[in-house]
Design a protein around this motif. Structure first.
Motif, PDB file in Angstrom:
ATOM      1  N   ARG A 241      18.314   8.557  -5.801  1.00  0.00           N
ATOM      2  CA  ARG A 241      19.081   7.844  -5.160  1.00  0.00           C
ATOM      3  C   ARG A 241      20.245   8.328  -4.414  1.00  0.00           C
ATOM      4  NH1 ARG A 241      21.801   5.620 -10.666  1.00  0.00           N
ATOM      5  NH2 ARG A 241      22.214   7.594 -10.572  1.00  0.00           N
ATOM      6  N   ASP A 244      23.162  10.428  -5.638  1.00  0.00           N
ATOM      7  CA  ASP A 244      22.720  11.435  -6.672  1.00  0.00           C
ATOM      8  C   ASP A 244      22.930  12.763  -5.791  1.00  0.00           C
ATOM      9  OD1 ASP A 244      19.871   9.920  -8.116  1.00  0.00           O
ATOM     10  OD2 ASP A 244      21.731   9.630  -8.387  1.00  0.00           O
ATOM     11  N   ILE A 261      25.664   6.640 -15.071  1.00  0.00           N
ATOM     12  CA  ILE A 261      24.470   6.302 -16.091  1.00  0.00           C
ATOM     13  C   ILE A 261      25.106   5.314 -17.011  1.00  0.00           C
ATOM     14  CG2 ILE A 261      22.899   6.948 -17.430  1.00  0.00           C
ATOM     15  CD1 ILE A 261      22.287   7.472 -14.640  1.00  0.00           C
ATOM     16  N   ASN A 262      24.677   4.152 -17.193  1.00  0.00           N
ATOM     17  CA  ASN A 262      24.905   3.195 -18.340  1.00  0.00           C
ATOM     18  C   ASN A 262      23.702   3.405 -19.310  1.00  0.00           C
ATOM     19  OD1 ASN A 262      27.367   2.141 -17.165  1.00  0.00           O
ATOM     20  ND2 ASN A 262      26.290   1.079 -15.855  1.00  0.00           N
ATOM     21  N   ASP A 263      22.632   3.478 -19.143  1.00  0.00           N
ATOM     22  CA  ASP A 263      21.371   3.608 -20.023  1.00  0.00           C
ATOM     23  C   ASP A 263      20.647   4.942 -19.992  1.00  0.00           C
ATOM     24  OD1 ASP A 263      19.276   2.844 -21.495  1.00  0.00           O
ATOM     25  OD2 ASP A 263      18.646   1.197 -20.433  1.00  0.00           O
ATOM     26  N   ALA A 265      17.844   5.404 -20.925  1.00  0.00           N
ATOM     27  CA  ALA A 265      16.507   5.050 -20.555  1.00  0.00           C
ATOM     28  C   ALA A 265      16.309   5.259 -19.071  1.00  0.00           C
ATOM     29  CB  ALA A 265      16.188   3.774 -21.227  1.00  0.00           C
ATOM     30  N   HIS A 266      17.328   4.871 -18.279  1.00  0.00           N
ATOM     31  CA  HIS A 266      17.083   4.862 -16.869  1.00  0.00           C
ATOM     32  C   HIS A 266      16.986   6.246 -16.632  1.00  0.00           C
ATOM     33  CE1 HIS A 266      17.648   4.260 -12.787  1.00  0.00           C
ATOM     34  NE2 HIS A 266      18.903   5.188 -12.662  1.00  0.00           N
ATOM     35  N   VAL A 267      17.490   7.442 -17.028  1.00  0.00           N
ATOM     36  CA  VAL A 267      17.453   8.679 -16.734  1.00  0.00           C
ATOM     37  C   VAL A 267      16.082   9.193 -16.995  1.00  0.00           C
ATOM     38  CG1 VAL A 267      18.263  11.348 -17.243  1.00  0.00           C
ATOM     39  CG2 VAL A 267      19.830   9.258 -17.384  1.00  0.00           C
ATOM     40  N   ASP A 268      15.481   8.684 -18.275  1.00  0.00           N
ATOM     41  CA  ASP A 268      14.089   9.012 -18.653  1.00  0.00           C
ATOM     42  C   ASP A 268      13.108   8.354 -17.500  1.00  0.00           C
ATOM     43  OD1 ASP A 268      11.958   9.943 -20.055  1.00  0.00           O
ATOM     44  OD2 ASP A 268      11.476   7.929 -20.631  1.00  0.00           O
ATOM     45  N   GLU A 269      13.481   7.340 -16.875  1.00  0.00           N
ATOM     46  CA  GLU A 269      12.746   6.552 -15.942  1.00  0.00           C
ATOM     47  C   GLU A 269      12.517   7.686 -14.761  1.00  0.00           C
ATOM     48  OE1 GLU A 269      12.570   2.460 -13.453  1.00  0.00           O
ATOM     49  OE2 GLU A 269      13.556   2.383 -15.231  1.00  0.00           O
ATOM     50  N   VAL A 270      13.869   7.869 -14.240  1.00  0.00           N
ATOM     51  CA  VAL A 270      13.907   8.746 -13.046  1.00  0.00           C
ATOM     52  C   VAL A 270      13.036  10.033 -12.954  1.00  0.00           C
ATOM     53  CG1 VAL A 270      15.538   9.994 -11.697  1.00  0.00           C
ATOM     54  CG2 VAL A 270      16.271   7.687 -12.192  1.00  0.00           C
ATOM     55  N   HIS A 273       9.519   9.313 -12.715  1.00  0.00           N
ATOM     56  CA  HIS A 273       9.266   9.072 -11.357  1.00  0.00           C
ATOM     57  C   HIS A 273       9.131  10.520 -10.603  1.00  0.00           C
ATOM     58  CE1 HIS A 273       8.997   7.060  -7.586  1.00  0.00           C
ATOM     59  NE2 HIS A 273      10.021   7.511  -7.129  1.00  0.00           N
TER      60      HIS A 273
END
Length: 601
Positions: A241, A244, A261-263, A265-270, A273
């Motif tokens: 992003r 970042d 970051i709010n979640d 799970a989003h970090v794990d997704e990034v 990826h």
């Protein structure tokens, strides 16, 4: 001419001024002529030979009425060409708009200066500083324009500014990839942490390490390694992003900082990826490389409240990702600190053990199916002061991580060759197999190390067999195959260890000269009852025999397993059914008890 105006004219240009005044006084009488056609005007000679480029511009027509030789030399126009031009004709398109304002200023003030851009006759750019003095006679005005060429000075200044800007950029960026370096990373991470703290959000640090990069760098050279780093950097930058921070820490290590970051799970997704995009094959120098990355993740505020702590903890998590099998992402957990401390202590102890030659070799017999002792496999052991022995599974991975596997592997090679020489002198010539890691094979000096170990021990090359795993032989096949061929040309035998566990096992055989295939124990454990394992073992044995290679089954522990392997025409077996690894002294007793020359063909 006023006293004030006269004082503004340099003494060296007084004759030129007089000439301009004379031109102004004759303009009405000689409107159809040019000053160049009136050779006897006062001061003409001094004007013509003035070392400064000078132009005379008639205010009413905005045409040049005369130029001196210095101006002709500077601009490249002939005198006749100059006398058909005006100031608009000398300017670049982007510098025409300011001329009207400048001319208005000339009319108000007796003397002015202006910096602008002119064009030479050949179209090249000319940065000029113009000094303009207005001369009046009645209703006629002439501008004396003295030109100073500033092109070289401006170019030098521009180069200096660019150099200064480049220096400032280089201070904060990695020169190879163009990414921010550690200094700029700390600044941006600190800012992201403070922003997250103020907003009550989380932030994340992803520590990204390229798996087996050193192998690529050592085998293919630094130019290919650099190209790979730049490609990975491009992929990371293109998939992060805009908010970042992405930086190169050095070597094959990168850091991605995620803010707001709010979640989690989003970090794990990034992370997943980024792992995916970096795993796509890379084409460099006509070859294709498949690389993966191990990623460690630390979260603010859970895992630290400053940049340094988060980077350190993400680094610790990255090492855990490597131990979990590489090509994966792992979140930091406090228990990892203990593991990291153990790893550091172990690496220090390994270094000391190497310096003190504290390792030992055990030898496991390999038997032909008729019971004849065929060869042995050298296995490293690490005795401790309390009498316990550390097995390879407990320290080889750490040796790989630290790079100590190369000198440790060289010690194993030398020791095994010396032991083989002792047995040969006792009339028991026996082949010894030695395991070789990927980092050893990638070492540019590895072939020389093997040759030297054989020479120092005076061991025939055919009594040494090097065991390479499939995973090692599928990395950079072209280069690895060349090294294996060179070793084989020495007379050293080549074995593929754990055969059948790779994703492309049979295809591996197409690129290598192989003497022995070692059937992995996973296909042996149920071979007495599993028709699938029997079919796999049969296919491996048939393929090996078709290529002129022998097959050794590993991990044989029961008579039923041995019977099936005999029926499938396996060549040799190794396992606890026959013998466990033993000391060199105990192995010598075994050789004496046989009282016959072992089979090593």
């Amino acid at each position: 001419m006023s006293a004030e105006t006269t004082s503004e004219v340099k003494a060296s240009d007084a004759s030129a001024y007089a000439f301009a005044e004379a031109v102004a006084s004759t303009l009405r009488a000689a409107r159809s002529k040019r000053a160049a056609q009136i050779p006897f005007l006062q001061g003409r000679y001094a004007f013509e030979h003035n070392p400064n480029p000078m132009l005379l511009l008639e205010a009413a027509t905005l045409r040049y009425v005369d130029v001196n030789q210095a101006a002709i030399d500077l601009y490249g126009y002939t005198r006749e060409q100059f006398l058909t031009k005006g100031p608009y004709d000398l300017r670049e398109a982007g510098h025409i708009g300011d001329l009207a304002d400048a001319l208005g200023q000339f009319d108000r003030d007796a003397s002015n200066t202006i910096d602008t851009v002119h064009l030479r006759a050949d179209g090249s750019r000319l940065d000029v500083h113009l000094t303009v003095v207005t001369v009046e006679h009645g209703d006629d005005r002439v501008y004396i324009v003295t030109v100073q060429d500033m092109t070289e000075r401006n170019e030098a200044l521009s180069r200096a500014l660019r150099s200064e800007a480049q220096l400032a950029h280089d201070t904060l960026h990695d020169r190879l990839t163009g990414l921010p370096n550690r200094t700029l990373l700390n600044e941006r991470l600190t800012a992201a942490i403070e922003r997250a703290r103020e907003r009550g959000h989380m932030a994340a640090v992803l520590f990204i390490d390229i798996d087996e990069f050193k192998t690529v760098n050592d085998t293919m050279g630094h130019s290919v390694g650099d190209a790979l780093l730049k490609e990975i950097a491009y992929r990371l930058r293109s998939n992060a992003r805009q908010v970042d921070c992405l930086a190169r820490m050095g070597g094959d290590e990168f850091i991605a900082g995620l803010g707001d970051i709010n979640d989690i799970a989003h970090v794990d997704e990034v992370a997943r990826h980024l792992a995916h995009v970096t795993a796509e094959p890379v084409r460099i120098a006509g070859g294709e490389f498949k690389t993966t990355c191990s990623i460690g993740i630390a979260m603010f505020p859970r895992d630290g409240d400053d940049a340094e702590t988060l980077i350190r903890n993400a680094d610790t998590a990255m090492y855990q990702a490597k131990r979990d099998g590489r090509a994966t992402a792992c979140f930091f957990a406090p228990a990892m600190h203990h593991t990291a401390e153990q790893r550091l202590r172990l690496q220090g102890r390994l270094q000391k053990a190497l310096e003190e030659s504290a390792f030992e070799l055990a030898y496991q017999p390999i038997y032909a199916m008729d019971g004849a002792l065929r060869s042995s496999e050298a296995l490293i052991r690490w005795p401790q002061p309390d009498g316990t022995v550390v097995q390879p599974s407990a320290f080889i991975a750490y040796a790989e991580e630290s790079g100590l596997i190369v000198p440790i592997g060289a010690w194993v090679l030398r020791s095994a060759c010396r032991q083989s020489a002792e047995w040969s002198r006792a009339s028991w010539p026996l082949r010894v197999s030695v395991n070789v890691s990927g980092k050893q094979l990638a070492d540019p000096d590895f072939v020389r190390t093997v040759r030297q170990a054989l020479a120092d021990a005076s061991v025939p090359p055919q009594l040494l067999e090097l065991e390479l795993t499939e995973s090692v032989m599928t990395v950079n096949i072209e280069r690895t195959a060349a090294v294996v061929r060179e070793l084989h040309d020495l007379g050293v035998r080549i074995a593929i260890d754990d055969f059948g566990t790779g994703y492309n096992s049979l295809a591996t055989l197409r690129s290598y000269v192989v003497d022995t295939l070692k059937l992995d124990r996973c296909f042996v454990v149920d071979i007495a009852t599993s028709t699938v394992d029997q079919a796999i073992a049969s296919a491996v044995i048939a393929a090996a025999h078709g290529l002129g290679a022998k097959v050794v089954a590993e991990g044989v522990e029961t008579a039923a397993q041995s019977a099936v392997l005999t029926a499938l025409k396996c060549d040799a077996v190794q396992g606890f059914l026959f013998a466990k690894p033993m000391s060199a002294a105990r192995f010598g007793e075994l050789l004496r008890a046989k009282s016959m020359a072992p089979i090593y063909a």
